[in-house]
Design a protein around this motif. Structure first.
Motif, PDB file in Angstrom:
ATOM      1  N   GLY A  41       0.772  -1.239   0.000  1.00 47.95           N
ATOM      2  CA  GLY A  41       0.000   0.000   0.000  1.00 47.95           C
ATOM      3  C   GLY A  41       0.798   1.281   0.000  1.00 47.95           C
ATOM      4  O   GLY A  41       0.231   2.372   0.117  1.00 47.95           O
ATOM      5  N   ILE A  42       2.115   1.186  -0.143  1.00 40.31           N
ATOM      6  CA  ILE A  42       2.967   2.368  -0.025  1.00 40.31           C
ATOM      7  C   ILE A  42       3.263   3.029  -1.377  1.00 40.31           C
ATOM      8  O   ILE A  42       3.427   4.244  -1.477  1.00 40.31           O
ATOM      9  CB  ILE A  42       4.300   2.002   0.658  1.00 40.31           C
ATOM     10  CG1 ILE A  42       4.040   1.466   2.067  1.00 40.31           C
ATOM     11  CG2 ILE A  42       5.245   3.186   0.700  1.00 40.31           C
ATOM     12  CD1 ILE A  42       3.425   2.469   3.013  1.00 40.31           C
ATOM     13  N   TYR A  43       3.290   2.216  -2.431  1.00 39.30           N
ATOM     14  CA  TYR A  43       3.711   2.738  -3.730  1.00 39.30           C
ATOM     15  C   TYR A  43       2.620   3.575  -4.407  1.00 39.30           C
ATOM     16  O   TYR A  43       1.429   3.475  -4.057  1.00 39.30           O
ATOM     17  CB  TYR A  43       4.126   1.591  -4.639  1.00 39.30           C
ATOM     18  CG  TYR A  43       5.326   0.833  -4.119  1.00 39.30           C
ATOM     19  CD1 TYR A  43       6.573   1.444  -4.022  1.00 39.30           C
ATOM     20  CD2 TYR A  43       5.206  -0.498  -3.705  1.00 39.30           C
ATOM     21  CE1 TYR A  43       7.671   0.748  -3.541  1.00 39.30           C
ATOM     22  CE2 TYR A  43       6.302  -1.201  -3.220  1.00 39.30           C
ATOM     23  CZ  TYR A  43       7.533  -0.574  -3.135  1.00 39.30           C
ATOM     24  OH  TYR A  43       8.612  -1.246  -2.646  1.00 39.30           O
ATOM     25  N   PHE A  44       3.037   4.355  -5.417  1.00 42.37           N
ATOM     26  CA  PHE A  44       2.108   5.260  -6.104  1.00 42.37           C
ATOM     27  C   PHE A  44       0.978   4.490  -6.781  1.00 42.37           C
ATOM     28  O   PHE A  44      -0.181   4.917  -6.750  1.00 42.37           O
ATOM     29  CB  PHE A  44       2.869   6.092  -7.147  1.00 42.37           C
ATOM     30  CG  PHE A  44       1.980   7.035  -7.911  1.00 42.37           C
ATOM     31  CD1 PHE A  44       1.476   8.171  -7.313  1.00 42.37           C
ATOM     32  CD2 PHE A  44       1.627   6.769  -9.232  1.00 42.37           C
ATOM     33  CE1 PHE A  44       0.641   9.041  -8.014  1.00 42.37           C
ATOM     34  CE2 PHE A  44       0.806   7.630  -9.938  1.00 42.37           C
ATOM     35  CZ  PHE A  44       0.313   8.766  -9.325  1.00 42.37           C
ATOM     36  N   TYR A  45       1.300   3.337  -7.393  1.00 43.09           N
ATOM     37  CA  TYR A  45       0.250   2.583  -8.073  1.00 43.09           C
ATOM     38  C   TYR A  45      -0.752   1.998  -7.075  1.00 43.09           C
ATOM     39  O   TYR A  45      -1.918   1.763  -7.412  1.00 43.09           O
ATOM     40  CB  TYR A  45       0.830   1.485  -8.964  1.00 43.09           C
ATOM     41  CG  TYR A  45       1.759   0.507  -8.284  1.00 43.09           C
ATOM     42  CD1 TYR A  45       1.281  -0.514  -7.465  1.00 43.09           C
ATOM     43  CD2 TYR A  45       3.132   0.588  -8.487  1.00 43.09           C
ATOM     44  CE1 TYR A  45       2.143  -1.412  -6.856  1.00 43.09           C
ATOM     45  CE2 TYR A  45       4.000  -0.302  -7.877  1.00 43.09           C
ATOM     46  CZ  TYR A  45       3.506  -1.300  -7.065  1.00 43.09           C
ATOM     47  OH  TYR A  45       4.351  -2.183  -6.456  1.00 43.09           O
ATOM     48  N   ASP A  46      -0.331   1.774  -5.817  1.00 40.60           N
ATOM     49  CA  ASP A  46      -1.282   1.353  -4.782  1.00 40.60           C
ATOM     50  C   ASP A  46      -2.272   2.476  -4.495  1.00 40.60           C
ATOM     51  O   ASP A  46      -3.461   2.245  -4.297  1.00 40.60           O
ATOM     52  CB  ASP A  46      -0.540   0.990  -3.486  1.00 40.60           C
ATOM     53  CG  ASP A  46       0.374  -0.207  -3.649  1.00 40.60           C
ATOM     54  OD1 ASP A  46      -0.036  -1.169  -4.307  1.00 40.60           O
ATOM     55  OD2 ASP A  46       1.492  -0.180  -3.109  1.00 40.60           O
ATOM     56  N   ARG A  47      -1.741   3.693  -4.485  1.00 41.43           N
ATOM     57  CA  ARG A  47      -2.614   4.852  -4.231  1.00 41.43           C
ATOM     58  C   ARG A  47      -3.659   5.002  -5.328  1.00 41.43           C
ATOM     59  O   ARG A  47      -4.827   5.283  -5.050  1.00 41.43           O
ATOM     60  CB  ARG A  47      -1.751   6.121  -4.133  1.00 41.43           C
ATOM     61  CG  ARG A  47      -2.543   7.362  -3.757  1.00 41.43           C
ATOM     62  CD  ARG A  47      -1.621   8.549  -3.555  1.00 41.43           C
ATOM     63  NE  ARG A  47      -2.343   9.716  -3.081  1.00 41.43           N
ATOM     64  CZ  ARG A  47      -1.764  10.876  -2.799  1.00 41.43           C
ATOM     65  NH1 ARG A  47      -0.459  11.014  -2.963  1.00 41.43           N
ATOM     66  NH2 ARG A  47      -2.492  11.895  -2.365  1.00 41.43           N
ATOM     67  N   ILE A  48      -3.241   4.804  -6.560  1.00 42.72           N
ATOM     68  CA  ILE A  48      -4.186   4.890  -7.676  1.00 42.72           C
ATOM     69  C   ILE A  48      -5.252   3.801  -7.555  1.00 42.72           C
ATOM     70  O   ILE A  48      -6.451   4.049  -7.777  1.00 42.72           O
ATOM     71  CB  ILE A  48      -3.443   4.753  -9.025  1.00 42.72           C
ATOM     72  CG1 ILE A  48      -2.483   5.932  -9.219  1.00 42.72           C
ATOM     73  CG2 ILE A  48      -4.435   4.668 -10.177  1.00 42.72           C
ATOM     74  CD1 ILE A  48      -3.164   7.286  -9.249  1.00 42.72           C
ATOM     75  N   ALA A  49      -4.830   2.583  -7.169  1.00 43.95           N
ATOM     76  CA  ALA A  49      -5.782   1.479  -7.025  1.00 43.95           C
ATOM     77  C   ALA A  49      -6.801   1.773  -5.937  1.00 43.95           C
ATOM     78  O   ALA A  49      -8.007   1.550  -6.111  1.00 43.95           O
ATOM     79  CB  ALA A  49      -5.028   0.186  -6.702  1.00 43.95           C
ATOM     80  N   GLY A  50      -6.342   2.278  -4.799  1.00 41.88           N
ATOM     81  CA  GLY A  50      -7.261   2.599  -3.713  1.00 41.88           C
ATOM     82  C   GLY A  50      -8.201   3.721  -4.082  1.00 41.88           C
ATOM     83  O   GLY A  50      -9.389   3.699  -3.745  1.00 41.88           O
TER      84      GLY A  50
END
Length: 253
Positions: A158-167
């Motif tokens: 959940g730390i990476y930028f693509y995790d942020r986009i997914a959330g």
């Protein structure tokens, strides 16, 4: 090392206690609502922060806690642990970004799937045996993570930028309104007998008994303690009735 957490139905409490026990048997896990932050946090350089994810976001109570004690995070090493019923995206990242804003050094993030605790929505309901298997898998992940941390390797769920986009795309944009402000939609049904159990359990002191029935304020943080613990299944928030009691103890053989 110290652990601080918000836990509604026992899921997050179990996870942080197990992780701390494996990392440092002397470390305490302290509920946010009973924590004297000004006395406790300055004594520790490493903090494990754990909470249940709500629609790919950290609970309002957790976000408010971080902001309230903004001056205490500078220079602290923090591991963010997020529990969830199915998917989060950047559940750990939500608090990590806020902590970094106040000078914390976020060393990693850990996502752990646990049994669904949203007791008035049918979507994620599983059998008791299925939920026990989920807990076994969670325990294995915690054990494996602890061994890696001892070797200096931290998880980055959940730390990476693509995790942020997914959330953001998968949940937060759709459900942001449900957690934007303290909820004022908690509903007390006619089944309520005014026993006062929910009043004692509420971390926000949002409930009180009045004329033999519980009355709710507008400061609900959606922890689900009252809903999952009510002996009469009289309290709901998102749905119209309690589908299943979701106390963590139910899934322990």
């Amino acid at each position: 090392m110290v652990g601080i957490y918000l836990s509604g139905t026992g899921n997050t409490k179990h996870c942080i206690e197990k992780l701390l026990r494996l990392l440092d048997e002397t470390a305490q896990a302290i509920p946010i609502e009973s924590l004297n932050a000004m006395e406790t946090l300055p004594q520790h350089d490493f903090i494990v922060l754990a909470y249940p994810v709500q629609f790919s976001n950290a609970p309002i109570m957790v976000r408010d806690f971080i902001k309230r004690y903004s001056s205490l995070w500078k220079g602290k090493k923090i591991l963010c642990v997020a529990t969830m019923g199915l998917f989060s995206g950047d559940g750990a990242g939500c608090s990590a970004r806020l902590l970094k804003k106040y000078g914390a050094k976020v060393v990693g993030g850990l996502h752990i799937q646990m049994p669904d605790s949203v007791c008035d929505v049918k979507l994620l309901k599983k059998s008791v045996e299925q939920n026990r298997e989920i807990i076994k898998a969670a325990d294995r992940k915690i054990e494996e993570t602890a061994e890696k941390i001892k070797k200096g390797k931290y998880p980055h769920d959940g730390i990476y930028f693509y995790d942020r986009i997914a959330g953001l795309l998968c949940q937060r944009l759709w459900y942001y309104g449900k957690t934007k402000d303290y909820a004022n939609d908690l509903k007390i049904g006619s089944e309520c007998i005014g026993c006062g159990l929910c009043e004692k359990l509420c971390p926000m002191r949002n409930l009180h008994v009045e004329n033999g029935k519980v009355v709710a304020g507008n400061r609900c943080t959606m922890c689900y303690r009252c809903i999952s613990s009510c002996p009469r299944k009289a309290i709901t928030l998102l749905g119209s009735k309690v589908v299943e009691q979701c106390r963590f103890e139910k899934y322990i053989p």
